[in-house]
Design an enzyme around this catalytic site. Structure first.
Site, PDB file in Angstrom:
ATOM      1  N   CYS A 114      67.324  34.001  42.708  1.00 47.53           N
ATOM      2  CA  CYS A 114      67.589  33.750  44.134  1.00 47.53           C
ATOM      3  C   CYS A 114      68.733  32.762  44.347  1.00 47.53           C
ATOM      4  O   CYS A 114      69.349  32.732  45.404  1.00 47.53           O
ATOM      5  CB  CYS A 114      66.330  33.235  44.814  1.00 47.53           C
ATOM      6  SG  CYS A 114      64.953  34.342  44.534  1.00 47.53           S
ATOM      7  N   HIS A 261      68.334  31.291  51.606  1.00 51.04           N
ATOM      8  CA  HIS A 261      67.871  32.480  50.894  1.00 51.04           C
ATOM      9  C   HIS A 261      66.676  33.062  51.657  1.00 51.04           C
ATOM     10  O   HIS A 261      65.873  32.329  52.223  1.00 51.04           O
ATOM     11  CB  HIS A 261      67.475  32.080  49.473  1.00 51.04           C
ATOM     12  CG  HIS A 261      66.678  33.126  48.774  1.00 51.04           C
ATOM     13  ND1 HIS A 261      67.129  34.416  48.638  1.00 51.04           N
ATOM     14  CD2 HIS A 261      65.439  33.082  48.206  1.00 51.04           C
ATOM     15  CE1 HIS A 261      66.210  35.113  47.995  1.00 51.04           C
ATOM     16  NE2 HIS A 261      65.178  34.334  47.729  1.00 51.04           N
ATOM     17  N   ASN A 291      63.277  40.403  50.566  1.00 50.17           N
ATOM     18  CA  ASN A 291      63.954  39.467  49.674  1.00 50.17           C
ATOM     19  C   ASN A 291      64.858  40.258  48.730  1.00 50.17           C
ATOM     20  O   ASN A 291      64.360  40.988  47.869  1.00 50.17           O
ATOM     21  CB  ASN A 291      62.900  38.668  48.897  1.00 50.17           C
ATOM     22  CG  ASN A 291      63.491  37.669  47.935  1.00 50.17           C
ATOM     23  OD1 ASN A 291      64.698  37.668  47.692  1.00 50.17           O
ATOM     24  ND2 ASN A 291      62.644  36.826  47.370  1.00 50.17           N
TER      25      ASN A 291
HETATM   26  O1  UT7 Z   1      62.615  34.622  46.074  1.00 50.58           O
HETATM   27  C1  UT7 Z   1      61.818  34.124  45.066  1.00 50.58           C
HETATM   28  C2  UT7 Z   1      60.976  33.070  45.559  1.00 50.58           C
HETATM   29  N1  UT7 Z   1      59.718  33.628  45.991  1.00 50.58           N
HETATM   30  C3  UT7 Z   1      59.070  33.026  46.942  1.00 50.58           C
HETATM   31  O2  UT7 Z   1      59.569  32.083  47.491  1.00 50.58           O
HETATM   32  C4  UT7 Z   1      57.685  33.518  47.288  1.00 50.58           C
HETATM   33  C5  UT7 Z   1      56.836  32.358  47.720  1.00 50.58           C
HETATM   34  N2  UT7 Z   1      55.480  32.749  48.005  1.00 50.58           N
HETATM   35  C6  UT7 Z   1      55.159  33.487  49.092  1.00 50.58           C
HETATM   36  O3  UT7 Z   1      56.023  33.891  49.841  1.00 50.58           O
HETATM   37  C7  UT7 Z   1      53.713  33.737  49.371  1.00 50.58           C
HETATM   38  O4  UT7 Z   1      52.927  33.014  48.453  1.00 50.58           O
HETATM   39  C8  UT7 Z   1      53.336  35.234  49.340  1.00 50.58           C
HETATM   40  C9  UT7 Z   1      53.903  35.951  50.538  1.00 50.58           C
HETATM   41  C10 UT7 Z   1      53.826  35.884  48.076  1.00 50.58           C
HETATM   42  C11 UT7 Z   1      51.795  35.381  49.384  1.00 50.58           C
HETATM   43  O5  UT7 Z   1      51.299  34.770  50.560  1.00 50.58           O
HETATM   44  P1  UT7 Z   1      50.093  33.734  50.468  1.00 50.58           P
HETATM   45  O6  UT7 Z   1      49.817  33.305  51.841  1.00 50.58           O
HETATM   46  O7  UT7 Z   1      50.451  32.663  49.476  1.00 50.58           O
HETATM   47  O8  UT7 Z   1      48.912  34.639  49.972  1.00 50.58           O
HETATM   48  P2  UT7 Z   1      48.038  34.510  48.638  1.00 50.58           P
HETATM   49  O9  UT7 Z   1      48.840  34.849  47.448  1.00 50.58           O
HETATM   50  O10 UT7 Z   1      47.331  33.206  48.641  1.00 50.58           O
HETATM   51  O11 UT7 Z   1      46.988  35.648  48.874  1.00 50.58           O
HETATM   52  C12 UT7 Z   1      46.035  35.600  49.936  1.00 50.58           C
HETATM   53  C13 UT7 Z   1      45.199  36.867  49.887  1.00 50.58           C
HETATM   54  C14 UT7 Z   1      44.624  37.150  48.506  1.00 50.58           C
HETATM   55  O12 UT7 Z   1      43.355  37.717  48.704  1.00 50.58           O
HETATM   56  P3  UT7 Z   1      42.039  36.808  48.555  1.00 50.58           P
HETATM   57  O13 UT7 Z   1      42.079  36.252  47.161  1.00 50.58           O
HETATM   58  O14 UT7 Z   1      42.158  35.748  49.613  1.00 50.58           O
HETATM   59  O15 UT7 Z   1      40.944  37.795  48.788  1.00 50.58           O
HETATM   60  C15 UT7 Z   1      45.543  38.203  47.948  1.00 50.58           C
HETATM   61  O16 UT7 Z   1      44.919  39.042  47.013  1.00 50.58           O
HETATM   62  O17 UT7 Z   1      46.039  37.995  50.218  1.00 50.58           O
HETATM   63  C16 UT7 Z   1      45.914  38.983  49.173  1.00 50.58           C
HETATM   64  N3  UT7 Z   1      47.190  39.688  49.076  1.00 50.58           N
HETATM   65  C17 UT7 Z   1      47.514  40.726  49.847  1.00 50.58           C
HETATM   66  N4  UT7 Z   1      46.841  41.367  50.815  1.00 50.58           N
HETATM   67  C18 UT7 Z   1      47.457  42.395  51.418  1.00 50.58           C
HETATM   68  C19 UT7 Z   1      48.242  39.405  48.255  1.00 50.58           C
HETATM   69  N5  UT7 Z   1      49.235  40.263  48.490  1.00 50.58           N
HETATM   70  C20 UT7 Z   1      48.814  41.094  49.475  1.00 50.58           C
HETATM   71  C21 UT7 Z   1      49.396  42.190  50.144  1.00 50.58           C
HETATM   72  N6  UT7 Z   1      48.685  42.806  51.119  1.00 50.58           N
HETATM   73  N7  UT7 Z   1      50.645  42.611  49.870  1.00 50.58           N
END
Ligand code: UT7
Length: 334
Positions: A114, A261, A291
């Protein structure tokens, strides 16, 4: 003072094929609501047939050259930023140079995810300031769609990435007061495994095996500790932006435009809040492209230049954070 480097022309290219959140929810357990709420993404572009990042990059580069009024024969170096090279080796910059009909000038890849575009910008600026080049073509290009796990297993990563390319022509600024003021680059390799693609891997025998494509966490697809990355991003972005401003005796109030970014709209909103910046000064287009890693900053910058948000005299900061971890900022007086 030596001549300042400036962006003399810009171009961008994305595949025609639009993939909406609803399209993804038909192949994995996700929803438009989840994706929009957590990331701000509504759609992204995926290639529909074979197409390399350098194919998109060549389109973007031709547009950048035309808008700069600079011919490919005047380009003294080509820097290509990508985490998804068309092939393993040689560097995709070589493929791009051939497509553009470049002279036998230096061409190399920068593999800094990134932050790749800003690392490339800093490298190009160093070549120009050292008198090694007058015009440098910097291109960020990515094809993510062929490398992500488009099943429920890969949903956390798969929904955020998109394909695209952006290009700039760098050269001497027509006005010594205007142009690139400074660049600031950082890396912290101890967090490499928080966001990485482990396989194929030259340190493994064999480099890749069927198991890398199977199981709960297959090594042949990107793996990310999303929350961990998020927390570091919202700390490092404000830090490096403040660093760039302070290095030039400037303050957040002086900043007219921030082009971060595009990893997550919520990250960019946190950054604006942390800096106590008006969100209207922050350029975001993640809703339409997701992204695109090394391509995201030039894609957003191209839009902001076209619609006049980035215009002469404005103080513009480009900033990035991503895998590595790496992070960076570049400050321009436009
Ligand atoms: O460019 C490179 C740099 N990358 C980044 O900066 C990414 C930084 N991180 C993020 O943007 C976020 O952490 C994400 C968007 C990737 C994830 O969002 P989050 O609010 O941190 O969600 P999480 O990973 O804590 O997941 C919450 C829930 C989980 O379910 P449980 O365990 O609460 O039942 C996941 O399994 O959401 C679930 N989940 C999804 N649900 C529906 C994870 N991905 C998805 C999905 N659709 N695509």
């Amino acid at each position: 003072m030596s001549e300042r480097t400036h962006i003399l022309g810009i171009g961008s290219a994305v595949p025609d094929n639009v993939v909406t959140n609803d399209d993804l929810s038909r192949v994995m357990d996700t929803s438009d609501e989840w994706i929009q709420q957590r990331t701000g993404i509504r759609q992204r572009r995926h290639i529909a047939a074979d197409c390399g990042g350098t194919d998109l990059g060549a389109i973007a580069a031709r547009e950048a050259l035309a808008s700069a009024g600079v011919g490919i024969d005047q380009i003294d170096a080509i820097v290509y930023a990508t985490l998804s090279p068309d092939i393993d080796w040689p560097a995709s910059a070589n493929l791009l140079a051939a497509k553009l009909g470049a002279r036998s000038v230096p061409a190399f890849d920068v593999r800094n995810q990134c932050s790749g575009f800003l690392y490339s910008l800093a490298s190009a600026d160093a070549l120009i300031r050292a008198g090694r080049a007058r015009h440098v073509l910097v291109v960020g290009g990515e094809i993510h769609s062929t490398g992500i796990d488009l099943t429920t297993r890969g949903r956390e990563v798969a929904v955020i990435f998109g394909d695209g390319a952006g290009a700039v022509v760098l050269g001497p600024s027509p006005d010594p007061q205007r142009g690139l003021l400074s660049t600031h680059l950082h890396a912290e390799g101890r967090y490499a495994e928080k966001l990485w693609l482990e396989s194929a891997s030259s340190r493994k025998k064999p480099r890749i095996e069927p198991a890398d494509l199977d199981g709960d966490a297959p090594r042949a697809f990107p793996s990310m500790s999303g929350r961990y990355v998020f927390k570091h991003a919202v700390t490092r972005f404000p830090e490096v932006i403040q660093e760039a401003l302070a290095a030039n005796g400037l303050r957040v109030e002086d900043l007219d435009v921030l082009i971060p970014h595009q990893a997550n709209l919520r990250i960019n909103q946190f950054v604006a809040a942390a800096l106590e910046m008006d969100e209207a000064k922050v350029v975001n287009n993640i809703d339409r492209y997701g992204n695109t890693t090394a391509a995201s900053i030039p894609l957003a910058l191209a839009e902001a230049m076209r619609d006049g948000r980035v215009s002469e005299g404005r103080l513009v900061c480009l900033a990035a954070f991503g895998a590595g971890f790496t992070w960076a900022a570049a400050l321009f007086r436009w």
